[in-house]
Design a protein around this motif. Sequence first.
Motif, PDB file in Angstrom:
ATOM      1  N   THR B 105      15.249  -0.560   2.513  1.00  0.00           N
ATOM      2  CA  THR B 105      15.533  -0.456   3.955  1.00  0.00           C
ATOM      3  C   THR B 105      14.625   0.538   4.662  1.00  0.00           C
ATOM      4  OG1 THR B 105      17.187   1.204   3.431  1.00  0.00           O
ATOM      5  CG2 THR B 105      17.975  -1.045   3.773  1.00  0.00           C
ATOM      6  N   SER B 106      14.018   1.461   3.930  1.00  0.00           N
ATOM      7  CA  SER B 106      13.283   2.517   4.631  1.00  0.00           C
ATOM      8  C   SER B 106      11.904   2.050   5.084  1.00  0.00           C
ATOM      9  CB  SER B 106      13.162   3.755   3.748  1.00  0.00           C
ATOM     10  OG  SER B 106      12.536   3.415   2.534  1.00  0.00           O
ATOM     11  N   ILE B 107      11.367   0.997   4.487  1.00  0.00           N
ATOM     12  CA  ILE B 107      10.052   0.524   4.908  1.00  0.00           C
ATOM     13  C   ILE B 107      10.246  -0.735   5.746  1.00  0.00           C
ATOM     14  CG2 ILE B 107       7.841  -0.396   4.129  1.00  0.00           C
ATOM     15  CD1 ILE B 107       8.191   2.539   3.489  1.00  0.00           C
ATOM     16  N   THR B 108       9.758  -0.676   6.973  1.00  0.00           N
ATOM     17  CA  THR B 108       9.922  -1.852   7.829  1.00  0.00           C
ATOM     18  C   THR B 108       8.593  -2.345   8.377  1.00  0.00           C
ATOM     19  OG1 THR B 108      10.366  -0.319   9.605  1.00  0.00           O
ATOM     20  CG2 THR B 108      12.272  -1.339   8.564  1.00  0.00           C
ATOM     21  N   ARG B 109       7.533  -1.579   8.131  1.00  0.00           N
ATOM     22  CA  ARG B 109       6.258  -1.908   8.741  1.00  0.00           C
ATOM     23  C   ARG B 109       5.339  -2.563   7.716  1.00  0.00           C
ATOM     24  NH1 ARG B 109       1.866   2.227  11.285  1.00  0.00           N
ATOM     25  NH2 ARG B 109       1.028   0.757  12.771  1.00  0.00           N
ATOM     26  N   SER B 110       4.757  -3.707   8.068  1.00  0.00           N
ATOM     27  CA  SER B 110       3.940  -4.538   7.174  1.00  0.00           C
ATOM     28  C   SER B 110       4.413  -4.482   5.720  1.00  0.00           C
ATOM     29  CB  SER B 110       2.453  -4.241   7.246  1.00  0.00           C
ATOM     30  OG  SER B 110       2.191  -2.914   7.382  1.00  0.00           O
ATOM     31  N   VAL B 111       5.573  -5.041   5.544  1.00  0.00           N
ATOM     32  CA  VAL B 111       6.266  -4.988   4.259  1.00  0.00           C
ATOM     33  C   VAL B 111       5.461  -5.678   3.153  1.00  0.00           C
ATOM     34  CG1 VAL B 111       8.370  -5.698   3.086  1.00  0.00           C
ATOM     35  CG2 VAL B 111       8.468  -4.873   5.418  1.00  0.00           C
ATOM     36  N   GLY B 112       4.825  -6.787   3.506  1.00  0.00           N
ATOM     37  CA  GLY B 112       4.071  -7.520   2.496  1.00  0.00           C
ATOM     38  C   GLY B 112       2.959  -6.678   1.912  1.00  0.00           C
ATOM     39  N   PHE B 113       2.161  -6.058   2.773  1.00  0.00           N
ATOM     40  CA  PHE B 113       1.034  -5.240   2.323  1.00  0.00           C
ATOM     41  C   PHE B 113       1.542  -4.036   1.524  1.00  0.00           C
ATOM     42  CE2 PHE B 113      -2.552  -2.244   3.516  1.00  0.00           C
ATOM     43  CZ  PHE B 113      -3.424  -2.793   2.609  1.00  0.00           C
ATOM     44  N   TYR B 114       2.680  -3.528   1.952  1.00  0.00           N
ATOM     45  CA  TYR B 114       3.279  -2.382   1.255  1.00  0.00           C
ATOM     46  C   TYR B 114       3.568  -2.734  -0.207  1.00  0.00           C
ATOM     47  CZ  TYR B 114       6.780   1.177   0.140  1.00  0.00           C
ATOM     48  OH  TYR B 114       7.483   2.176  -0.448  1.00  0.00           O
ATOM     49  N   HIS B 115       4.205  -3.878  -0.391  1.00  0.00           N
ATOM     50  CA  HIS B 115       4.562  -4.249  -1.761  1.00  0.00           C
ATOM     51  C   HIS B 115       3.345  -4.646  -2.576  1.00  0.00           C
ATOM     52  CE1 HIS B 115       8.647  -4.330  -0.048  1.00  0.00           C
ATOM     53  NE2 HIS B 115       8.925  -3.870  -1.245  1.00  0.00           N
ATOM     54  N   PHE B 116       2.340  -5.179  -1.890  1.00  0.00           N
ATOM     55  CA  PHE B 116       1.085  -5.425  -2.594  1.00  0.00           C
ATOM     56  C   PHE B 116       0.552  -4.114  -3.157  1.00  0.00           C
ATOM     57  CE2 PHE B 116      -3.587  -5.404  -2.331  1.00  0.00           C
ATOM     58  CZ  PHE B 116      -3.857  -6.348  -3.309  1.00  0.00           C
ATOM     59  N   ASN B 117       0.582  -3.078  -2.339  1.00  0.00           N
ATOM     60  CA  ASN B 117       0.089  -1.784  -2.803  1.00  0.00           C
ATOM     61  C   ASN B 117       0.913  -1.248  -3.963  1.00  0.00           C
ATOM     62  OD1 ASN B 117      -2.226  -1.100  -1.258  1.00  0.00           O
ATOM     63  ND2 ASN B 117      -0.919  -0.924   0.522  1.00  0.00           N
ATOM     64  N   LEU B 118       2.236  -1.383  -3.856  1.00  0.00           N
ATOM     65  CA  LEU B 118       3.082  -0.899  -4.958  1.00  0.00           C
ATOM     66  C   LEU B 118       2.723  -1.588  -6.266  1.00  0.00           C
ATOM     67  CD1 LEU B 118       6.786  -0.517  -3.811  1.00  0.00           C
ATOM     68  CD2 LEU B 118       5.183   1.229  -4.527  1.00  0.00           C
ATOM     69  N   LEU B 119       2.586  -2.914  -6.181  1.00  0.00           N
ATOM     70  CA  LEU B 119       2.305  -3.644  -7.423  1.00  0.00           C
ATOM     71  C   LEU B 119       0.868  -3.430  -7.880  1.00  0.00           C
ATOM     72  CD1 LEU B 119       4.384  -6.830  -6.776  1.00  0.00           C
ATOM     73  CD2 LEU B 119       4.791  -5.072  -8.462  1.00  0.00           C
ATOM     74  N   LEU B 120      -0.017  -3.130  -6.937  1.00  0.00           N
ATOM     75  CA  LEU B 120      -1.386  -2.806  -7.338  1.00  0.00           C
ATOM     76  C   LEU B 120      -1.412  -1.482  -8.106  1.00  0.00           C
ATOM     77  CD1 LEU B 120      -4.193  -3.945  -7.187  1.00  0.00           C
ATOM     78  CD2 LEU B 120      -4.591  -2.637  -5.126  1.00  0.00           C
TER      79      LEU B 120
END
Lengths: 480, 522
Positions: B105-120
């Motif tokens: 819930t805390s991340i709401t901005r460009s969620v897709g790119f965020y998770h890409f970074n996490l998995l990267l």
Amino acid sequence: MNPFSALTPIVLLGLTPLVLMLVISFHRSHRLAVVISLVGMALPLALLAGTATSAAPPLAPLLIIDGYALFYIGLLSTATMVVVVLSYGFLERVPGNREEFYLLLTLATFGCAVLTASNHFISFFLGLEILSVSLYGLVAYLRTTRTALESGIKYLILAAASAAFLLFGMALIYADLGTMDFTAMTSVLAAKTREPSVLLLGGFGMVIIGAGFKLAVVPFHMWAPDVYQGAPTPVTAYLTTVSKGAMVALLLRYGQYGGLLDYDSVASVLAVIAVLSMFLGNLLALLQDNLKRLLAYSSIAHLGYLLVAVIAASREGSHAVTFYLVAYFITSLGIFGIITALSDERKEADEISDYRGLFWRRPWVSGALSLMLFSLAGIPLTAGFVGKFYVLTAGVLSDLWALVILLVVSSVIGLYYYLRIIITMYLSAPEDPSSPLSATRRFSLPEGLVLAGLTVLLIWFGIYPAPLLSAIQAAVGSLA
Amino acid sequence: MSLAWILLLPFAGGLAAWIAGRWSDLWARWIALGTALLHLLLLLVTWGVFFTRVAPAPGGWLMASKQPWIPQLGISFHLAVDGISLLMLLLASFLTVLAVLTSWTSITRSVGFYHFNLLLILTALSGVFIAFDLFLFFAFWEISLLPLYFLIGIWGYENRVYATTKFFIITQGSGLLMLVAILGLVVVHWQSTGVLTFDYLDLVGTVMSDTKAFWLMLGFFIAFAVKLPVVPFHTWLPDAHTQAPTAGSVALAGLVLKIGAYGMLRFVVPMFPQAVADFTLTAMILAVVGILYGALLALGQTDLKRMVAYTSISHMGFVLLGIFAGNELALQGAVIIMLSHGFSAAALFIMVGDLQHRTHTRELGRFGGLWAVMPRMGGVGLFFAMASLGLPGLASFVGEFLVLLGAFQVNMPLTVLASVGLVAATVYSLWMMQKVYYGANTGDWQVDDTSGREMTVMASLIGATLWLGLYPQPVLTTSGHALAEMKKFAAEARATAARPEGTGSAASGAVAATSPVGGERP
């Protein structure tokens, strides 16, 4: 094989401006000029694919068309094609005649091709002058603007002065060795066992000054920031890639044949130039707010890195130089391409602040630009990293530890300004809604394709450089 | 079996999450979560296989797969897993699952790119843990910087640009230093054998003069010390931690610091035994300084997140102490601390993140009496405060006890000083509890207690901490086996190389990449 058929690539490159000149005098058409220049650059490329395997026929005394020359001719004419595509969009936006631009551009590439194939001081000088004279015109092409004229004149005066140095240097070397032919120089030098004479060293010094000016290495770099900023962006891209690349190609060949790199004193002069370029380039780039000026300083630093590999002129060094150059070509063309393609009639997108928040509006463009900048900074998965890695390897293999350490330190400094541009793109867009958003122009299809292609190459050579490396080894191998 | 799935799975999942994020945030979150869970599951299966198949076989301490990559330079795509790699992979995968959950819930901005970074980050760190080619190792090492750079720079807090730039420049600089050291090692190997290779198994037995060994060791050491971080090189850490989003802090504390320790275990210790022995005293002093300095500065912080960051420095001091004490007890302890600190630091950072999400502050002075409104969170906080101070029965006790036991045999006075760090840990842990949860609710906070999702995250961390504290034997077996085999292998390789008639090609049957070098230097 008929020795003249080997000359075909260069002849074709020389014919292109002639054809263009004739066509322009009968029928002015921007599109037609672009097509002719593209075809003129592509034809030799197509031929290269056929001739690359054939043995180098001796075309003594002026030119030598070996695998090395062919590789560089291919590289330079490909880069010119990219510049042509970028120029089309750029020139559409400016008033005045456009067609002569391509005339000058193709002529300059012809000069570069002569440089890469020259085996003699005469062809060296001729190629250089063809290149320089065309560049005067290109730099000042937007003659109604003050900055373009200023940079044109600056370039003219300094290039002319450096050409004088170069000529004097050639004369001194001729006086000492009695030949202007590179191949002959090798045997003359081999016969000498004594210390190099003052004449020869003086000549080398003058040649280094002449070449150093074209490469814009410290202390011959003064023109670079102003000319980079003032010249039309496609021309800046050309200056930083093709013009410098041809000079490096020549320097490598001359270094190999003409004994330039055999003397410790010359090597230490080059080392000092390399170190100064790396540090001054990176440090001054920190202070810039204009992207084109920043890239001018960054280019100074990169040529400094390249010189490290030139000094490590074992065979590993020449491979490293060539690979680095290819990576640098891709990256620089990409960045200047994006700057060109984002600019519109109102404003050129050349201030770092123009890129604020670009990621949120144009994710693909800013993604590509980030990759290019990471490549310049030497981060893995990009061609720039492999290039830098190769240069470091060459340096270490030749025991140039001090230079290698200095290279590393200066590239850490350089990291800061690349990151600064990148982070700017990911900041939120400027709050003030009244300020017109710059950098909003849509790309045309050819521009988009070329830039996408460059980005793909950047990653491809970063992840799987082995094929390019073997091509380079085959080509550069023919040098020695 | 090819090991490439360890890398491909999170990378593909990250791409999928990015693409899905264009349409739906929720999809991106679920894809990322699913990928990380699958990765974790497959790794657990691998762990099982490892026990039954690889570990008992003589000499079979590795699962490896190798493809030529840049043959001209002797670089191959050489992946391998041994016990230590496997433990680190499990940690990375586990924490990534939690990182996804905690940003739900805390991340709401460009969620897709965020998770890409996490998995990267997961991809790159997995790469670091399984790369057995030094070029490959370096490449993954550097790639791991990029997603963190974006994570802090885009989703971080107020001073994020400064923090992320500092983090990137310092760690990249140290990485380049390591690159020079790697090249130096490769050239030394090339000069003595004529084979240009970046393969770990070939290079590990390189024989070199003491001076060269010392300088190369120092190059590696500094690069890893910056990541760990060891005290004079730690300045990036408090800033990066404080400004990073919660998941970024979890990745930093739980994983990025560990690659420093991993690098020391994998490269510094086996490759340069003599240089390490000469360097032991210095490194142990640095470790003790780090333990005490980190604890002391943790006490001085007014920002809760910064305080947790400094406790990391203190705990990592124990890891360094263990690694350089060098005996089996201490090395085992270091591995346990790497895991236990991964759990406890992640939990504390997630707690701070949850608190900040509710109260919009990290100021210790503004908290107080939160137990009254959020007893569940308070209980969790107390548990991890206890874990952090080294309460017996919890994970870090095992690790710290083993490290101190091992270090005591090497250098008694320094070990005594280091154990003072445990007292300091007690002080700052209790002080944190006091400031945040106990006392009167002076800030008049009215906030919700932990949600079910947050509690799941915390419960899994509590479970892991308890398990590691009560029954660490499977972990000890896995790491002990790998440590012993690694040491043995390096010693054998060195002995083979030192034999005068042997041309020094290592025992691994590596492809002897023909050197393209035509240089005339010896």
